[in-house]
Design an enzyme around this catalytic site. Structure first.
Site, PDB file in Angstrom:
ATOM      1  N   TYR A 187     -11.586 -10.536  -1.955  1.00 14.41           N
ATOM      2  CA  TYR A 187     -12.374  -9.315  -1.764  1.00 14.41           C
ATOM      3  C   TYR A 187     -13.830  -9.685  -1.494  1.00 14.41           C
ATOM      4  O   TYR A 187     -14.338 -10.670  -2.035  1.00 14.41           O
ATOM      5  CB  TYR A 187     -12.357  -8.434  -3.021  1.00 14.41           C
ATOM      6  N   HIS A 215     -14.817  -4.561  -0.415  1.00 12.22           N
ATOM      7  CA  HIS A 215     -14.758  -3.934  -1.738  1.00 12.22           C
ATOM      8  C   HIS A 215     -16.136  -3.606  -2.310  1.00 12.22           C
ATOM      9  O   HIS A 215     -16.241  -2.923  -3.325  1.00 12.22           O
ATOM     10  CB  HIS A 215     -14.000  -4.870  -2.692  1.00 12.22           C
ATOM     11  N   HIS A 235     -14.838   1.904 -15.671  1.00 15.25           N
ATOM     12  CA  HIS A 235     -14.723   1.186 -14.409  1.00 15.25           C
ATOM     13  C   HIS A 235     -15.978   0.370 -14.097  1.00 15.25           C
ATOM     14  O   HIS A 235     -16.012  -0.389 -13.125  1.00 15.25           O
ATOM     15  CB  HIS A 235     -14.451   2.210 -13.289  1.00 15.25           C
ATOM     16  N   ARG A 237      -9.810  -5.205 -14.428  1.00 14.78           N
ATOM     17  CA  ARG A 237      -8.658  -5.976 -13.955  1.00 14.78           C
ATOM     18  C   ARG A 237      -9.010  -7.458 -14.072  1.00 14.78           C
ATOM     19  O   ARG A 237     -10.015  -7.908 -13.517  1.00 14.78           O
ATOM     20  CB  ARG A 237      -8.310  -5.649 -12.506  1.00 14.78           C
ATOM     21  N   ARG A 256      -4.540   1.228 -13.417  1.00 18.83           N
ATOM     22  CA  ARG A 256      -3.191   1.465 -12.910  1.00 18.83           C
ATOM     23  C   ARG A 256      -2.507   0.191 -12.443  1.00 18.83           C
ATOM     24  O   ARG A 256      -3.054  -0.594 -11.681  1.00 18.83           O
ATOM     25  CB  ARG A 256      -3.229   2.479 -11.765  1.00 18.83           C
ATOM     26  N   ARG A 271     -14.310   1.643   3.871  1.00 17.09           N
ATOM     27  CA  ARG A 271     -13.107   0.901   4.226  1.00 17.09           C
ATOM     28  C   ARG A 271     -11.869   1.797   4.328  1.00 17.09           C
ATOM     29  O   ARG A 271     -11.093   1.710   5.262  1.00 17.09           O
ATOM     30  CB  ARG A 271     -12.832  -0.193   3.194  1.00 17.09           C
ATOM     31  N   ASN A 331       0.824  -1.210   0.000  1.00 15.29           N
ATOM     32  CA  ASN A 331       0.000   0.000   0.000  1.00 15.29           C
ATOM     33  C   ASN A 331       0.858   1.259   0.000  1.00 15.29           C
ATOM     34  O   ASN A 331       0.597   2.221  -0.730  1.00 15.29           O
ATOM     35  CB  ASN A 331      -0.907   0.023   1.237  1.00 15.29           C
TER      36      ASN A 331
END
Length: 701
Positions: free
Chosen positions: A485, A609, A452, A392, A422, A581, A59
């Site tokens: 997740y 998530h 997205h 992703r 990213r 979160r 992170n």
């Protein structure tokens, strides 16, 4: 009679609350602190604590290479304008670095403590001098046969300029003296070289077992190279060898308007990452002063230097934890995802969805349901077309194989691949080329916007009509993260959702004015307004004395307009419970401003998530699932999707999930008005929501 309300511009904030908002970057650091607390928590199994420590490091790497890099560029550009939380770039960078330094110190201490705990469990990182003769011989052979041929010592002198140091790569700095020279004088410069620790080799090396011993023993690759460093510099004496690691700006800046080929433009920008501006230098504690000054001068870094007492780059701990054989007692109890019984009881998934909608809650329910939905569509001769977004994707994706199979069989397959996801750009480029080769129509989204939204549309010819089947999710189409997740996915054949799904894909792939969607909220055109209308309706209901309640679960909340509207709703008497979160820029519990708002964060074995939202609507509740957080980028710079839940049974299940999380008093933290978090404590029986959710009876209606 309407209740009298004092709105934002009339509120006085006390001295103990310097702002109505928490700074985004500082809120993120509070989040990473919560992850670090999980690594420090002795109630968590030991090998799981190691994973959390790896996540803290990962992170922080991304935060430094993207967020801190952006702030650093603002400082260099002389920007002095304050953001909406009251910080200038200069003041914010100073505050971030101070907190980051403290976090790194705690992180290193946690690493040392965990190593001691591992040793008590028979898992050791052993010094070379403490190894048996057989272990040393085995290690020496491994170095000379495998490691040595890969190494490239790189000298730095007048004829050999400083080599390129890759971002987040691990290196050794080596200060040297010639064997035939007397010790150099204080004013003379020693010889200097760097050696990259090869990332292609395992970061940790297991030693052969000692006779009659069950101990597991390891050594880190950089320590192994250190031991044999002399072999790389014959004729020289190594005076000091220390690890270092550089972080560069990893953000990508695209001129999409002028790009003739977006894929080629992104590939070009990815190559530029290796030359990104340095933003952080990590060095081993006690580094030789000459080496440290040379690195600081070369990278033009003075302040952002972190001296670390222990190993650098703790991201390796994730793989290390997973590699330890046995030791199940040092891990969380295994949770096996359940295959949805509605799909299991039928060989025709489309027939199931004609009868009713289906909710899948990951990771407690299997992502294989999504794989099977696409696979059945690929092989079904009645299916005419498949349209899907990919943000992703995992390394060995069944979904990509199904899409390729469908295209090869003659179906119309359209895939919107987001090349700008990213750190997944290269993987997505590879998937895009594979899909194009199979005959899929691959679209790279809209100029200036990331796609997205998570949606799949299947068009199937059934007798005399064309029926649409849709899957909408809160998470990526990635079977790997679906095990790590928490996300929800909705399968439906509801005609309004199907029609809006078709319109959405037409908007993305063709020339079309923003569509007036019937039930969807879509960013950047209508999603923000949709949320605003829903919140404003709750506020109006509260003013009229009707039931008014909002529950929102998301990853982050940082949009100022959204926060201000929530403040207004709170002042009107709307009860608001938020499960956020990560970043939260809202200050809850401030008298006269946000006393009706409570914010909770759950950090546990799975990454929270899901994006799900509940609005009381005067006793006729509405529930939505979405791909978007309440961040400016999600609401204005991305193609995002919010979908209503029409099926009452599924709506009740999502409400049960939200209530289960709001009841967590083991892993939940509550955000205080000063921007810090405290663990939720009450006199109720302990409830750990992620463990409780494994029992579907607690949430499935």
């Amino acid at each position: 009679m309407k209740q009298e309300v004092i709105f934002l511009n009339k509120i006085h904030i006390g001295k103990d609350v310097p702002s109505r908002y928490v700074n985004r970057e500082l809120s993120w650091m509070e989040f990473n602190k919560r992850v670090l607390e999980e690594a420090q928590d002795v109630q968590n199994p030991l090998l799981e604590r190691i994973k959390f420590l790896s996540i803290v490091s990962s992170n922080l790497d991304e935060f430094m290479s993207v967020r801190v890099a952006g702030i650093t560029e603002q400082v260099k550009a002389g920007v002095t304008r304050k953001d909406f939380t009251g910080y200038t770039p200069q003041g914010l960078l100073k505050r971030i670095m101070k907190r980051a330094s403290g976090m790194v110190t705690l992180q290193s201490k946690a690493g040392r403590d965990l190593h001691r705990q591992l040793a008590k469990e028979g898992i050791h990182f052993t010094r070379y001098d403490d190894m048996s003769v057989n272990q040393q011989k085995t290690l020496d052979a491994y170095f000379h046969d495998i490691v040595f041929p890969v190494l490239t010592p790189m000298a730095v002198d007048q004829s050999r300029p400083f080599p390129l140091v890759h971002s987040l790569g691990l290196y050794l700095s080596v200060v040297l003296q010639r064997e035939d020279e007397v010790a150099y004088e204080a004013d003379e410069e020693p010889y200097f070289a760097i050696v990259q620790v090869p990332s292609i080799l395992p970061r940790f090396v297991q030693l052969p077992s000692r006779p009659n011993s069950k101990k597991l023993e390891y050594i880190l690759l950089e320590d192994l190279i250190k031991i044999h460093i002399q072999t790389l510099f014959s004729g020289y004496i190594p005076l000091a060898v220390h690890h270092f690691r550089l972080t560069r700006n990893a953000d990508i800046t695209l001129n999409e308007e002028d790009a003739e080929d977006l894929l080629e433009e992104i590939e070009k920008e990815l190559r530029k990452r290796r030359w990104g501006i340095p933003v952080r230098l990590e060095v081993e504690k006690g580094m030789h002063p000459y080496a440290l000054n040379l690195l600081k001068d070369e990278f033009e870094i003075t302040d952002n230097v972190f001296e670390i007492d222990g190993a650098l780059d703790l991201t390796y701990l994730m793989r290390f934890s997973l590699s330890i054989p046995g030791k199940d007692g040092l891990r969380f109890p295994k949770i096996d995802p359940v295959y949805p019984e509605e799909f299991a009881e039928s060989e025709d998934l489309f027939n199931v969805l004609r009868q009713r909608d289906l909710l899948v809650y990951h990771p407690y329910e299997s992502f294989k349901a999504v794989d099977d939905f696409l696979t059945e569509a690929a092989y079904d001769p009645q299916v005419l077309a498949i349209k899907m977004t990919l943000y992703r994707v995992s390394g060995n994706s069944t979904l990509v194989q199904a899409l390729a199979r469908a295209a090869e069989s003659g179906k119309q397959v359209t895939v919107v691949v987001e090349l700008k996801a990213r750190f997944d750009e290269e993987r997505n480029i590879a998937w895009a080329r594979q899909l194009e080769k199979a005959g899929c129509h691959v679209v790279y989204g809209l100029v200036g916007l990331k796609t997205h939204a998570k949606i799949t549309l299947v068009l199937r010819q059934e007798q005399d009509q064309l029926r649409r089947y849709v899957h909408v999710g809160t998470g990526n189409y990635n079977d790997s993260t679906a095990r790590l997740y928490t996300d929800v996915g909705l399968f439906t054949s509801h005609p309004l959702i199907g029609e809006d799904a078709s319109a959405l894909f037409n908007d993305i792939t063709g020339y079309s004015a923003p569509h007036n969607f019937q039930v969807f909220g879509v960013a950047p055109s209508s999603l923000k307004d949709k949320f605003f209308q829903l919140i404003a309706r709750e506020k109006e209901n509260a003013l009229q004395g009707k039931p008014a309640y909002i529950i929102g679960q998301m990853n982050s909340l940082s949009n100022q307009e959204m926060i201000d509207l929530l403040y207004e709703a709170s002042q009107a008497g709307v009860k608001i419970d938020l499960l956020v979160r990560g970043v939260c820029c809202l200050c809850p519990g401030v008298p006269g401003l946000s006393e009706n708002i409570h914010v909770y964060s759950i950090v546990d074995r799975f990454l929270e998530h899901s994006r799900t939202f509940y609005f009381e609507n005067a006793g006729d509740p509405e529930v939505f699932l979405a791909s978007a957080d309440w961040m400016t980028r999600n609401l204005t710079r991305r193609v995002e999707l919010m979908c209503p839940v029409f099926d009452k049974q599924i709506r009740d299940s999502i409400i049960n999930i939200l209530q289960l999380k709001l009841s967590d008093n083991v892993k939940a933290r509550q955000l205080l008005s000063n921007g810090t978090y405290a663990r939720v404590t009450n006199d109720k029986p302990p409830l750990r929501s992620q463990f409780a959710a494994a029992d579907t009876r607690l949430w499935k209606s």
